[in-house]
Design a protein around this motif. Structure first.
Motif, PDB file in Angstrom:
ATOM      1  N   THR A 162       0.830  -1.197   0.000  1.00 21.54           N
ATOM      2  CA  THR A 162       0.000   0.000   0.000  1.00 21.54           C
ATOM      3  C   THR A 162       0.869   1.253   0.000  1.00 21.54           C
ATOM      4  OG1 THR A 162      -1.696  -1.157   1.238  1.00 21.54           O
ATOM      5  CG2 THR A 162      -1.833   1.237   1.190  1.00 21.54           C
ATOM      6  N   TYR A 213      -5.188  11.754  -0.802  1.00 22.25           N
ATOM      7  CA  TYR A 213      -5.399  10.379  -1.261  1.00 22.25           C
ATOM      8  C   TYR A 213      -6.677   9.795  -0.665  1.00 22.25           C
ATOM      9  CZ  TYR A 213      -2.824   6.713  -3.766  1.00 22.25           C
ATOM     10  OH  TYR A 213      -2.391   5.809  -4.698  1.00 22.25           O
ATOM     11  N   PRO A 273      -7.827   6.190  -1.396  1.00 22.40           N
ATOM     12  CA  PRO A 273      -7.835   4.865  -2.015  1.00 22.40           C
ATOM     13  C   PRO A 273      -8.989   4.006  -1.514  1.00 22.40           C
ATOM     14  CG  PRO A 273      -6.137   4.983  -0.329  1.00 22.40           C
ATOM     15  CD  PRO A 273      -6.677   6.376  -0.501  1.00 22.40           C
ATOM     16  N   GLY A 274      -9.557   3.232  -2.443  1.00 23.73           N
ATOM     17  CA  GLY A 274     -10.639   2.327  -2.095  1.00 23.73           C
ATOM     18  C   GLY A 274     -12.013   2.962  -2.102  1.00 23.73           C
ATOM     19  N   ALA A 314       1.670   4.616  -9.190  1.00 27.05           N
ATOM     20  CA  ALA A 314       0.549   4.468  -8.264  1.00 27.05           C
ATOM     21  C   ALA A 314      -0.742   4.985  -8.893  1.00 27.05           C
ATOM     22  CB  ALA A 314       0.828   5.237  -6.977  1.00 27.05           C
ATOM     23  N   ALA A 315      -1.857   4.444  -8.413  1.00 23.43           N
ATOM     24  CA  ALA A 315      -3.162   4.955  -8.840  1.00 23.43           C
ATOM     25  C   ALA A 315      -3.376   6.345  -8.257  1.00 23.43           C
ATOM     26  CB  ALA A 315      -4.257   4.004  -8.367  1.00 23.43           C
ATOM     27  N   PRO A 335      -6.400   7.996  -6.831  1.00 18.80           N
ATOM     28  CA  PRO A 335      -7.726   8.249  -6.249  1.00 18.80           C
ATOM     29  C   PRO A 335      -7.654   9.388  -5.234  1.00 18.80           C
ATOM     30  CG  PRO A 335      -6.721   6.366  -5.172  1.00 18.80           C
ATOM     31  CD  PRO A 335      -5.719   6.875  -6.158  1.00 18.80           C
ATOM     32  N   ASN A 385      -7.444  11.173   4.848  1.00 19.58           N
ATOM     33  CA  ASN A 385      -7.592  10.271   3.711  1.00 19.58           C
ATOM     34  C   ASN A 385      -8.801   9.361   3.909  1.00 19.58           C
ATOM     35  OD1 ASN A 385      -4.320  10.360   4.535  1.00 19.58           O
ATOM     36  ND2 ASN A 385      -4.844  11.123   2.509  1.00 19.58           N
ATOM     37  N   SER A 386      -8.721   8.130   3.438  1.00 17.76           N
ATOM     38  CA  SER A 386      -9.860   7.212   3.517  1.00 17.76           C
ATOM     39  C   SER A 386     -10.224   6.893   4.967  1.00 17.76           C
ATOM     40  CB  SER A 386      -9.516   5.913   2.780  1.00 17.76           C
ATOM     41  OG  SER A 386      -9.270   6.158   1.419  1.00 17.76           O
TER      42      SER A 386
END
Length: 377
Positions: free
Chosen positions: A22, A111, A113-114, A169-170, A172, A207-208
């Motif tokens: 990650t 960020y 992610p997910g 890296a992605a 998102p 973040n997430s």
């Protein structure tokens, strides 16, 4: 193998795999206000894969012609910028973690992610489509207030564009935008293009998961206070707090996004009164020192990259009232600034500012030097 031992080893294995696979992009953002009408937006930028060159800042002039990206190339939305701006970059790309334009509009990406999920690309909508990096540049170059930016969001479609140059890296992201009046919004794009807008809680963002989750989680910490706990008597015993800060016992200290959100909210809510925006800038760096992440705290020793010294690669603070962008980096913690009021964005050429060429922290020697006199015979 005993069950407890098995569970312990399994948990450790899962943690190690997570750390290895990650990307660490654990940014923390806050907003501070001052009595003179100042609005200061500050954040850390973490990236533990390798050196993303976040220390390189791009100056973008007015009237620049932009061509947005789609999965097919640069055939997306075209527009001409009305405002000049300064922005952090990443991997040599013309966008990065945050930026501020000459009218005092701040745009920051964090960020997600997910959870972030952009719209599916449709060729028939190419003229309205853009990448997430383009969205940042579009807002900075086109608007001077948060309300203007929000009102025009339905004119664009953010689609996923793979950028292998961005560290592999992605991308998102969700956004925090703020203008010099103090108006601020959180923008999240989820469910294949659904745009959700939130009022920032005390100006905090991490973040997430998604922002609504963080707001619900905040209810678990209503007991936190900057007022010390009071003495309690139990039979013959009188118990007193062991020291200052006892009202914050239970404040999470780890580096996960939920914990950083709670911690940032607590430090923002308890911030001392600030007279000027410059004072708020200095205080923002002081608060964000609590979120600096040593590289080894997030990565096993065998996976630590050799080209960076810290997961926190840069910390920035934007004074929207005075239109000054401040920053310090993992290579040099001396605070530096770019005064946008002194830049003629109608004539300046697009350029990169890299003040970390030496990649060496400046240390000032203040040792008192006393001349040695020859001893008398």
């Amino acid at each position: 193998m005993k069950l407890n031992s098995f569970l312990k080893n399994s948990i450790i294995t899962i943690m190690v795999i997570s750390l290895i696979t990650t990307p660490s992009y654990a940014c923390t953002g806050i907003t501070l206000l001052s009595k003179d009408g100042g609005v200061v937006v500050a954040r850390t930028v973490e990236w533990a894969l390798n050196d993303a060159q976040h220390n390189q800042l791009l100056i973008v002039p007015r009237n620049k012609e932009f061509k947005a990206q789609t999965p097919e190339g640069t055939n997306g939305k075209n527009w001409k910028g009305k405002y000049g701006f300064v922005t952090l970059t990443a991997y040599g790309q013309p966008y990065g973690p945050d930026g501020m334009n000459e009218e005092g509009l701040y745009v920051g990406v964090y960020y997600l992610p997910g959870f972030a999920q952009y719209a599916e690309y449709d060729k028939s909508n190419a003229s309205k489509s853009m990448s997430v990096g383009d969205l940042m540049q579009w807002m900075l170059s086109s608007f001077k207030t948060v309300d203007e930016a929000i009102a025009n969001l339905n004119n664009v479609i953010v689609v996923n564009v793979e950028n292998k140059e961005f560290g592999g890296a992605a991308l998102p992201f969700h956004f925090k935008i703020v203008d010099q009046s103090g108006n601020s919004k959180i923008i999240e794009i989820v469910n294949k293009g659904e745009v959700k807008i939130y009022e920032p809680y005390l100006g905090v963002i991490t973040n997430s998961p998604t922002y609504d989750w963080h707001l619900i989680n905040q209810r678990n910490y209503l007991n936190l206070s900057n007022t010390p706990n009071q003495q309690k008597v139990f039979g013959n015993y009188e118990l007193n707090p062991l020291g200052g800060g006892s009202g914050l016992i239970g404040l999470p200290g780890d580096f996960t996004p939920p914990s950083r959100f709670v911690r940032a909210a607590a430090f923002t809510a308890s911030c001392r009164p600030l007279s000027t925006s410059t004072e708020a800038v200095i205080e923002s760096f002081r608060i964000l020192d609590n979120f600096n992440i040593p590289l080894g705290a997030q990565m096993p020793n065998e996976n630590i990259p050799g080209d960076i010294v810290s997961a926190t690669q840069i910390t920035s603070s934007s004074d929207l009232k005075e239109k000054i962008y401040y920053f310090h980096t993992m290579w040099n913690r001396q605070i530096r600034k770019i005064d946008l009021k002194l830049i003629d964005f109608s004539t300046i050429k697009e350029q990169i500012i890299n003040d970390d060429a030496k990649k060496e922290n400046e240390i000032k020697d203040v040792t008192p030097i006393q001349s040695k006199k020859k001893a008398k015979k």
